[in-house]
Scaffold this active site. Structure first.
Site, PDB file in Angstrom:
ATOM      1  N   HIS A   1       1.720   1.131  -9.140  1.00 51.44           N
ATOM      2  CA  HIS A   1       1.451   1.203 -10.572  1.00 51.44           C
ATOM      3  C   HIS A   1       0.087   1.844 -10.797  1.00 51.44           C
ATOM      4  CE1 HIS A   1       4.917  -1.121 -11.887  1.00 51.44           C
ATOM      5  NE2 HIS A   1       4.685  -1.946 -10.877  1.00 51.44           N
TER       6      HIS A   1
ATOM      7  N   ARG B   1      -9.647  -1.607   7.758  1.00 53.58           N
ATOM      8  CA  ARG B   1     -10.481  -0.586   8.387  1.00 53.58           C
ATOM      9  C   ARG B   1     -10.170  -0.563   9.878  1.00 53.58           C
ATOM     10  NH1 ARG B   1     -15.075  -2.631  10.924  1.00 53.58           N
ATOM     11  NH2 ARG B   1     -15.316  -4.900  10.709  1.00 53.58           N
TER      12      ARG B   1
END
Length: 216
Positions: free
Chosen positions: A126, A193
């Site tokens: 979205h 990460r």
């Protein structure tokens, strides 16, 4: 009474096993014929999750799809998404129970990819560009996803649009992944990460180990 309970329980378990075998989706089953391609030895366990857009889904040989896994293309049944496949899962994969793979533009899962339970992979999100329009009513945005062969995604991992994972990558449980990660990456966290990598010289190491080893 105890004997009756044991007998009844045994019968229920045998019937349920038979239902699971009969309800599995395979290349030979009527539901399997709706897919663009189901390779040899593919099995989608019963009960399945939400499955629609099968004509845009390809699954390679000997891939196993767990119970309650949702595989979908498009917003809902009956939408024409074009001539090509949209969701492609390679051969020899194992997709864990309760996983959702939701494709609108392009999701590629390589060969021998394993996931834990309840992984979520999507190529659509979205947007909130217009602050005056409810977010759910704004047109969503697509970006292709690619997961390299030999990778492992831990339980509850989320792979967001625009993600490219190289070969033999590890995604930690609960990680929220977006971006590009090279082969032999270990990614973890929210947002995820790269916490480890691999080189022939150092083996598995933290990303900054290469700089330290070079004296930089």
């Amino acid at each position: 009474m105890s004997l009756v309970r044991r007998t009844t329980g045994s019968l229920i378990h045998r019937v349920y096993r038979a239902i699971r075998r009969a309800g599995a989706i395979t290349p030979a089953s009527p539901a399997g014929h709706r897919f663009r391609r189901l390779g040899d030895g593919v099995s989608i366990a019963f009960p399945p999750g939400a499955i629609f857009g099968e004509q845009w889904i390809e699954i390679g040989d000997h891939t196993l799809i767990g119970e309650r896994v949702s595989l979908s293309c498009g917003m809902g049944p009956g939408v024409d998404l074009g001539p090509g496949s949209i969701l492609r899962i390679g051969g020899g994969c194992s997709i864990g129970r309760g996983t959702h793979i939701v494709a609108h533009q392009s999701i590629d899962v390589g060969d021998d990819v394993f996931t834990g339970p309840y992984v979520y992979i999507t190529d659509q999100n979205h947007v909130y560009d217009d602050p005056d329009v409810p977010i759910g009513r704004q047109w969503p945005r697509n970006s292709p996803v690619s997961i390299g062969s030999g990778s492992w995604l831990g339980a509850g991992a989320i792979v967001l649009p625009g993600t490219t994972l190289g070969r033999q990558c590890v995604v930690a449980a609960g990680a929220v992944v977006r971006g590009e990660f090279p082969d032999h990456s270990v990614v973890a966290g929210v947002p995820a990460r790269r916490v480890r990598g691999y080189t022939p010289e150092l083996g598995w190491h933290a990303p900054d180990a290469v700089l330290a080893d070079s004296g930089s």
